[in-house]
Structures are given as structure tokens and as C-alpha cells.
Motif scaffolding. Sequence first.
Motif, PDB file in Angstrom:
ATOM      1  N   GLN A   1      71.589  34.034  41.895  1.00 49.22           N
ATOM      2  CA  GLN A   1      72.366  32.949  42.487  1.00 49.22           C
ATOM      3  C   GLN A   1      71.549  31.661  42.509  1.00 49.22           C
ATOM      4  O   GLN A   1      70.317  31.703  42.605  1.00 49.22           O
ATOM      5  CB  GLN A   1      72.783  33.305  43.923  1.00 49.22           C
TER       6      GLN A   1
ATOM      7  N   ARG B   1      70.038  28.680  44.422  1.00 52.93           N
ATOM      8  CA  ARG B   1      69.614  28.543  45.813  1.00 52.93           C
ATOM      9  C   ARG B   1      69.984  27.140  46.292  1.00 52.93           C
ATOM     10  O   ARG B   1      69.572  26.146  45.696  1.00 52.93           O
ATOM     11  CB  ARG B   1      68.111  28.787  45.938  1.00 52.93           C
ATOM     12  N   SER B   2      70.742  27.051  47.365  1.00 55.77           N
ATOM     13  CA  SER B   2      71.130  25.746  47.894  1.00 55.77           C
ATOM     14  C   SER B   2      69.931  25.109  48.590  1.00 55.77           C
ATOM     15  O   SER B   2      69.001  25.802  49.011  1.00 55.77           O
ATOM     16  CB  SER B   2      72.280  25.900  48.895  1.00 55.77           C
TER      17      SER B   2
ATOM     18  N   GLU C   1      69.828  23.937  51.506  1.00 54.38           N
ATOM     19  CA  GLU C   1      69.784  24.448  52.880  1.00 54.38           C
ATOM     20  C   GLU C   1      69.088  25.807  52.930  1.00 54.38           C
ATOM     21  O   GLU C   1      68.271  26.069  53.828  1.00 54.38           O
ATOM     22  CB  GLU C   1      71.199  24.563  53.455  1.00 54.38           C
ATOM     23  N   GLU C   2      69.400  26.654  51.956  1.00 51.77           N
ATOM     24  CA  GLU C   2      68.753  27.966  51.887  1.00 51.77           C
ATOM     25  C   GLU C   2      67.264  27.819  51.617  1.00 51.77           C
ATOM     26  O   GLU C   2      66.433  28.523  52.213  1.00 51.77           O
ATOM     27  CB  GLU C   2      69.403  28.810  50.796  1.00 51.77           C
TER      28      GLU C   2
ATOM     29  N   ALA D   1      60.590  30.836  46.954  1.00 54.68           N
ATOM     30  CA  ALA D   1      61.547  29.986  47.676  1.00 54.68           C
ATOM     31  C   ALA D   1      61.647  28.601  47.060  1.00 54.68           C
ATOM     32  O   ALA D   1      62.679  27.936  47.183  1.00 54.68           O
ATOM     33  CB  ALA D   1      61.132  29.869  49.144  1.00 54.68           C
TER      34      ALA D   1
ATOM     35  N   ARG E   1      65.528  26.575  54.764  1.00 52.73           N
ATOM     36  CA  ARG E   1      65.464  27.635  55.778  1.00 52.73           C
ATOM     37  C   ARG E   1      64.377  28.663  55.437  1.00 52.73           C
ATOM     38  O   ARG E   1      63.588  29.071  56.296  1.00 52.73           O
ATOM     39  CB  ARG E   1      66.823  28.313  55.895  1.00 52.73           C
ATOM     40  N   GLU E   2      64.338  29.064  54.154  1.00 51.89           N
ATOM     41  CA  GLU E   2      63.347  30.051  53.727  1.00 51.89           C
ATOM     42  C   GLU E   2      61.931  29.483  53.834  1.00 51.89           C
ATOM     43  O   GLU E   2      61.007  30.164  54.309  1.00 51.89           O
ATOM     44  CB  GLU E   2      63.632  30.483  52.291  1.00 51.89           C
TER      45      GLU E   2
ATOM     46  N   TYR F   1      71.313  21.549  42.400  1.00 51.79           N
ATOM     47  CA  TYR F   1      72.428  22.338  42.931  1.00 51.79           C
ATOM     48  C   TYR F   1      73.753  21.617  42.708  1.00 51.79           C
ATOM     49  O   TYR F   1      74.756  22.223  42.313  1.00 51.79           O
ATOM     50  CB  TYR F   1      72.194  22.583  44.425  1.00 51.79           C
TER      51      TYR F   1
ATOM     52  N   ASP G   1      67.485  32.074  42.642  1.00 54.10           N
ATOM     53  CA  ASP G   1      67.021  33.331  43.215  1.00 54.10           C
ATOM     54  C   ASP G   1      67.251  34.415  42.168  1.00 54.10           C
ATOM     55  O   ASP G   1      68.384  34.845  41.942  1.00 54.10           O
ATOM     56  CB  ASP G   1      67.794  33.650  44.494  1.00 54.10           C
TER      57      ASP G   1
END
Length: 238
Positions: free
Chosen positions: A184, A186-187, A189-190, A174, A193-194, A232, A179
Motif C-alpha cells: 500500500q 503510505r499516507s 499521516e501514517e 517508515a 504517526r509511525e 501520495y 509499505d
Amino acid sequence: ESKAAEFNARVTLSNVVAAALDEMFRQRQPILSGIDLDSGFIAILKAAKGRSGDDWAKELAGAKAQGFTPQEVGAEAGLGIKAGLKQELSKAEHRDDCFHAAYELGKVLSRLERSAYATIGQEEEAAKDLKKNAAQGADQRGAAQRLRRAQERCNVAIKLFDSFETETQRVREALEAVDVRTQQLRSPEEMARELGQRAARIRSLHDASCKKVGRYLKNRIPGLVLYCKEMYEAFGEL
């Protein structure tokens, strides 16, 4: 340290944009250090009496006199570093470094692994005692009970280690800005969250050290994702 001080006294540090700060120890004496992340140049290297906010502020002030005003600073969550930064480099963005997050998880993982191996050894010894008692015609009831208890402890220790190892690996994944499985970016926010989900899972494990490192991770999330935000946005322009 003294040679570095002589050399650094003649160097301008105004080109340092991103820096990393940390504390090392020599014969239990703290050495406050800082490097330029772009060049690897050692901008600060000083043995100090302590590692409080005032100690860090003193060394940062000395570096500032030579132009040391980084825009971003990566450091652990040490109270002394944070206080020193607040006093002398309040405009710099303080980022929690991924290394210390992984390091703290790794320490707990190593302890749980040693504990699991210890219980495996205890189970093996209990099994040998039961077999020995059976061969000698001795009472087997007590030995059988000890074996069952050893097996239960072993199963709990192995399950705890496996669960924590899985979560540790997912935290490390994470923390990556890409990813690999989905190919992709990873933002932030992602990532936040993870990491929040992983921290919650770690805190739910029935072990004091797991709960402690889970809280540590949860509290570090805002600072850990800052680098991802910058990357990002930069990659987004492409």
C-alpha cells in the motif's frame, strides 16, 4: 570550486525546481553546496569563512541573481541553512531530507555496536582470568565477581544495540512512501504517526545518544513527511 564558479556564472538557474543544500569541509573550511535534484547540476559550490545564516544568505543571493528560485529545498536541520533560506528563499518549501535522519541514526548504531563488541571482549577476558586462576589454584572469588559484572554489562550493551537496531530499521521502513509488506501507499499521516512512535521508543532507551537522536527525529517529522504528501497526492490521481 573556481572552475565551477566560472562555468556557473554563464548559466541560468531558473529551471531549478527542487534543490538540495549541504555543507562539506575541506581542511576544516566549510564549502557551501547546492544541486538541482532533477539534473544533478551543481548550482552552488563555494568555500566560505563560515556556515552561518549570513554566509548561506550571501551564496543564495548570488545564485538568485542567476535565477535560482527553487520551489522545494531539501536540507538538513542546520541553523545556518535554515536562516539563509529564511532570508533569501522564504517562499521555498523547506523539507528535511531523509538521508540525514538515516545518517544520524546510523552513527549512533555504529557506536552502540562497537560498545557491544567491546563488552563481549571484556567478558571473554574475564572468563579467561577465572579459568587461569582455577588452573593455578589461585583465589577465584574476585575473578568470578569480575566475570559476573562483565556479563551484566555485556547483556545490557547487546540488548541496547538490538533494541536500537530494530527501531532504526523500522524508521527506515517508515520513511518509505510504499509499505512493501501491505503493498500500500503510505499516507503522510501514517508516516508521521509511525515515525512519532519510533522516535518515542528510541527516546525511551537508557542511553544519552539514543535520547538525543530520538529528539532529533521527533523534531524533523513535519519536514520529513512533506515529500510523502506530494507523492501520495500524485499517485492518488492514478
